[in-house]
Design an enzyme around this catalytic site. Structure first.
Site, mmCIF file in Angstrom:
data_model
loop_
_atom_site.group_PDB
_atom_site.id
_atom_site.type_symbol
_atom_site.label_atom_id
_atom_site.label_comp_id
_atom_site.label_asym_id
_atom_site.label_seq_id
_atom_site.Cartn_x
_atom_site.Cartn_y
_atom_site.Cartn_z
ATOM 1 N N ASP A 47 -27.755 0.862 -10.344
ATOM 2 C CA ASP A 47 -27.147 1.174 -9.050
ATOM 3 C C ASP A 47 -25.663 1.506 -9.178
ATOM 4 O O ASP A 47 -25.139 2.334 -8.433
ATOM 5 C CB ASP A 47 -27.325 -0.001 -8.089
ATOM 6 N N GLY A 48 -24.972 0.862 -10.117
ATOM 7 C CA GLY A 48 -23.564 1.189 -10.334
ATOM 8 C C GLY A 48 -23.375 2.631 -10.739
ATOM 9 O O GLY A 48 -22.398 3.283 -10.346
ATOM 10 N N ALA A 155 -26.475 1.370 4.040
ATOM 11 C CA ALA A 155 -26.885 1.601 2.655
ATOM 12 C C ALA A 155 -26.420 0.487 1.739
ATOM 13 O O ALA A 155 -27.081 0.172 0.747
ATOM 14 C CB ALA A 155 -26.337 2.942 2.156
ATOM 15 N N ALA A 159 -26.641 -5.218 -0.633
ATOM 16 C CA ALA A 159 -25.906 -5.557 -1.849
ATOM 17 C C ALA A 159 -25.054 -6.811 -1.617
ATOM 18 O O ALA A 159 -25.575 -7.871 -1.294
ATOM 19 C CB ALA A 159 -25.069 -4.361 -2.285
ATOM 20 N N TYR A 160 -23.742 -6.714 -1.799
ATOM 21 C CA TYR A 160 -22.845 -7.860 -1.647
ATOM 22 C C TYR A 160 -22.999 -8.499 -0.269
ATOM 23 O O TYR A 160 -22.993 -9.728 -0.122
ATOM 24 C CB TYR A 160 -21.416 -7.396 -1.888
ATOM 25 N N SER A 163 -25.886 -10.884 -0.187
ATOM 26 C CA SER A 163 -25.625 -12.098 -0.964
ATOM 27 C C SER A 163 -24.674 -13.037 -0.229
ATOM 28 O O SER A 163 -24.669 -14.245 -0.487
ATOM 29 C CB SER A 163 -25.067 -11.741 -2.339
#
Length: 258
Positions: A47-48, A155, A159-160, A163
């Site tokens: 993903d990065g 989108a 992610a972060y 979390s």
């Protein structure tokens, strides 16, 4: 998607050995041109790498197709080197807008960045960050004491943001997630859902003793005092996904995972 009979492809790879080896094979088979000349950019890695490729085409209309040679690969497609052109021709396109962040630091310098996933403010030391939050020119929270705060796009909401216990947003929700990171005061504040056209301002309180960094995807700005964040509706980014694996469907599935 509609492609020329002989489309030009630009490959980008992460530093994983398997990704570098895959790009070497793919470039021999399909050719490899400059990003500025490509019909499609193919990001190979995790993903990065997809985020790096999207930043590379920022301001262009070139779509990006990801091939997963990373770990999670939420934004990527399964490896399919033999039928790559067929996968591209039948791919489903997802278009998104990044966030635009502008701010100033303690030295009076200004900074600017575009973020696809989120813009975060994070404490730099052991001291809790103290941040004032305004939305659409109105103070909504006079003082947040926390490790930080973020604004996430749909989108980037898996992610972060996820979390940090923020909400997962459907891709077409036209919303943004305002999510605290380890909030201390107000202890029970869990953030807010904002309209996609909201304008958010973060003001750092006591920046000398409680320094804070701003992070827009992979760009970090130290010792900030103020950051303005809004959707960059004049910038569009296009991702390609294999049939039946569009990003909106993946985000929906993520909400039902234990």
């Amino acid at each position: 998607m509609d492609l020329p009979e002989k489309p030009t492809l630009a490959f980008m790879a992460s530093q994983r050995p398997e990704a570098l080896e895959a790009v070497e094979r793919l470039a021999k088979r399909y050719g490899n041109c400059a990003i500025s000349e490509a019909d499609v950019v193919v990001a190979v890695g995790g993903d990065g790498m997809m985020l790096e490729a999207l930043h590379a085409v920022m301001g262009q209309e070139t779509p990006v197709y990801g091939i997963n040679y990373g770990s999670v690969g939420f934004l990527m497609n399964n490896p399919s080197e033999d039928g790559l052109l067929d996968h591209l021709r039948h791919a489903e396109q997802t278009s998104i807008h990044p966030l635009r962040a502008t701010g100033t630091d303690m030295a009076g310098n200004t900074f600017f960045a575009l973020a696809i996933n989120e813009v975060s403010l994070l404490r730099e030391t052991r001291q809790t960050a103290k941040i004032r939050i305004s939305v659409d020119d109105r103070v909504r929270l006079e003082e947040l004491a926390a490790d930080g705060i973020m604004v996430a796009t749909p989108a980037g909401s898996t992610a972060y943001n996820a979390s940090a216990h923020g909400p997962i947003l459907p891709l077409g929700s036209r919303a943004l997630a305002l999510t605290p990171i380890s909030a201390f005061r107000p202890r029970r504040w869990r953030g807010a859902l904002l309209s996609h056209d909201s304008k958010v301002r973060f003001e750092v309180l006591d920046p000398e003793n409680r320094p804070v960094s701003a992070v827009a995807d992979n760009q970090e700005f130290r010792d900030v005092v103020m950051v303005d964040i809004e959707e960059a509706d004049d910038v569009s980014l296009h991702m390609l996904f294999d049939e039946g694996r569009a990003l909106g469907e993946r985000i929906l599935i993520e909400q039902f995972l234990a």
